[in-house]
Design a protein around this motif. Sequence first.
Motif, PDB file in Angstrom:
ATOM      1  N   ALA A   8       2.800   2.763   5.468  1.00 12.69           N
ATOM      2  CA  ALA A   8       3.143   1.397   5.861  1.00 12.69           C
ATOM      3  C   ALA A   8       2.883   1.168   7.344  1.00 12.69           C
ATOM      4  O   ALA A   8       2.695   0.036   7.775  1.00 12.69           O
ATOM      5  N   GLY A   9       2.858   2.231   8.125  1.00 13.58           N
ATOM      6  CA  GLY A   9       2.561   2.146   9.550  1.00 13.58           C
ATOM      7  C   GLY A   9       1.323   2.947   9.879  1.00 13.58           C
ATOM      8  O   GLY A   9       0.764   3.641   9.031  1.00 13.58           O
ATOM      9  N   GLY A  10       0.896   2.863  11.116  1.00 12.63           N
ATOM     10  CA  GLY A  10      -0.288   3.584  11.552  1.00 12.63           C
ATOM     11  C   GLY A  10      -0.148   5.087  11.386  1.00 12.63           C
ATOM     12  O   GLY A  10       0.911   5.655  11.636  1.00 12.63           O
ATOM     13  N   SER A  56     -15.861  18.911   4.941  1.00 12.53           N
ATOM     14  CA  SER A  56     -14.808  18.024   4.445  1.00 12.53           C
ATOM     15  C   SER A  56     -13.925  17.599   5.621  1.00 12.53           C
ATOM     16  O   SER A  56     -13.383  18.438   6.334  1.00 12.53           O
ATOM     17  N   LEU A  57     -13.795  16.291   5.821  1.00  8.13           N
ATOM     18  CA  LEU A  57     -13.069  15.731   6.953  1.00  8.13           C
ATOM     19  C   LEU A  57     -12.104  14.662   6.465  1.00  8.13           C
ATOM     20  O   LEU A  57     -12.468  13.819   5.640  1.00  8.13           O
ATOM     21  N   ALA A  58     -10.873  14.693   6.964  1.00  2.00           N
ATOM     22  CA  ALA A  58      -9.887  13.647   6.672  1.00  2.00           C
ATOM     23  C   ALA A  58      -9.641  12.855   7.943  1.00  2.00           C
ATOM     24  O   ALA A  58      -9.676  13.402   9.045  1.00  2.00           O
ATOM     25  N   SER A  59      -9.380  11.558   7.774  1.00  2.00           N
ATOM     26  CA  SER A  59      -9.055  10.720   8.924  1.00  2.00           C
ATOM     27  C   SER A  59      -7.919   9.780   8.561  1.00  2.00           C
ATOM     28  O   SER A  59      -7.693   9.471   7.391  1.00  2.00           O
ATOM     29  N   GLY A  60      -7.210   9.341   9.587  1.00  2.00           N
ATOM     30  CA  GLY A  60      -6.137   8.373   9.412  1.00  2.00           C
ATOM     31  C   GLY A  60      -6.244   7.327  10.491  1.00  2.00           C
ATOM     32  O   GLY A  60      -6.701   7.611  11.599  1.00  2.00           O
ATOM     33  N   GLY A  61      -5.857   6.098  10.180  1.00  2.00           N
ATOM     34  CA  GLY A  61      -6.018   5.014  11.138  1.00  2.00           C
ATOM     35  C   GLY A  61      -4.782   4.171  11.326  1.00  2.00           C
ATOM     36  O   GLY A  61      -3.789   4.297  10.598  1.00  2.00           O
ATOM     37  N   ASP A  62      -4.865   3.286  12.308  1.00  2.00           N
ATOM     38  CA  ASP A  62      -3.773   2.358  12.592  1.00  2.00           C
ATOM     39  C   ASP A  62      -3.551   1.372  11.448  1.00  2.00           C
ATOM     40  O   ASP A  62      -2.541   0.682  11.410  1.00  2.00           O
ATOM     41  N   ASP A  63      -4.504   1.298  10.519  1.00  2.00           N
ATOM     42  CA  ASP A  63      -4.371   0.430   9.352  1.00  2.00           C
ATOM     43  C   ASP A  63      -3.537   1.074   8.235  1.00  2.00           C
ATOM     44  O   ASP A  63      -3.361   0.489   7.173  1.00  2.00           O
ATOM     45  N   GLY A  64      -3.041   2.304   8.463  1.00  2.00           N
ATOM     46  CA  GLY A  64      -2.279   3.014   7.452  1.00  2.00           C
ATOM     47  C   GLY A  64      -3.151   3.676   6.398  1.00  2.00           C
ATOM     48  O   GLY A  64      -2.650   4.289   5.466  1.00  2.00           O
TER      49      GLY A  64
END
Length: 171
Positions: free
Chosen positions: A58-60, A27-35
Amino acid sequence: GAEEVALLKGHEATGAALAWNPCRPGSLASGGDDGMLCHYDLTSRGAHTAIATIKGHAGGVMDVSWSTREENLFASCARDKVVKVWDIRDRKEAHIIGKAHEGTINRLSWNPLAQYLLATCSDDKTVALWDMRNLENKLFSFTHLKPVTSVEWSPTNETILASCGLDRRVA
């Protein structure tokens, strides 16, 4: 050379944060500059589309971190100065710390031994400690001389927290 094991799809912009779930293998979570926040199940090889995609901030997104005790909870922080704790079963926020800092929140870390403690650090030159049972106020905070870029709990002592920043200090 290195072999590509999986290709992950789900973000519209650059990825900035990754965290493996310590309670659920694959199980892997990711976050991006697209919010956006994505959750992947990597128990098989090949191309993977996110099993959950959430417009989280609302921000990256600067960082994601799984709870060390609750396999369905992970936290995220972002340029929008907000910390959110997500329950992947519901695909929605379980907790929100609005305006957790005055600047971009760079990193967060769950305490591996005290499951309710979460630490955050920010461009506002502070480190904050939060008790997930009562998020009305910071439990404690301390300052650096310049923006704080990383924070990490000791894996063996629940009372030791390290932080570092652009002031070239480890506190």
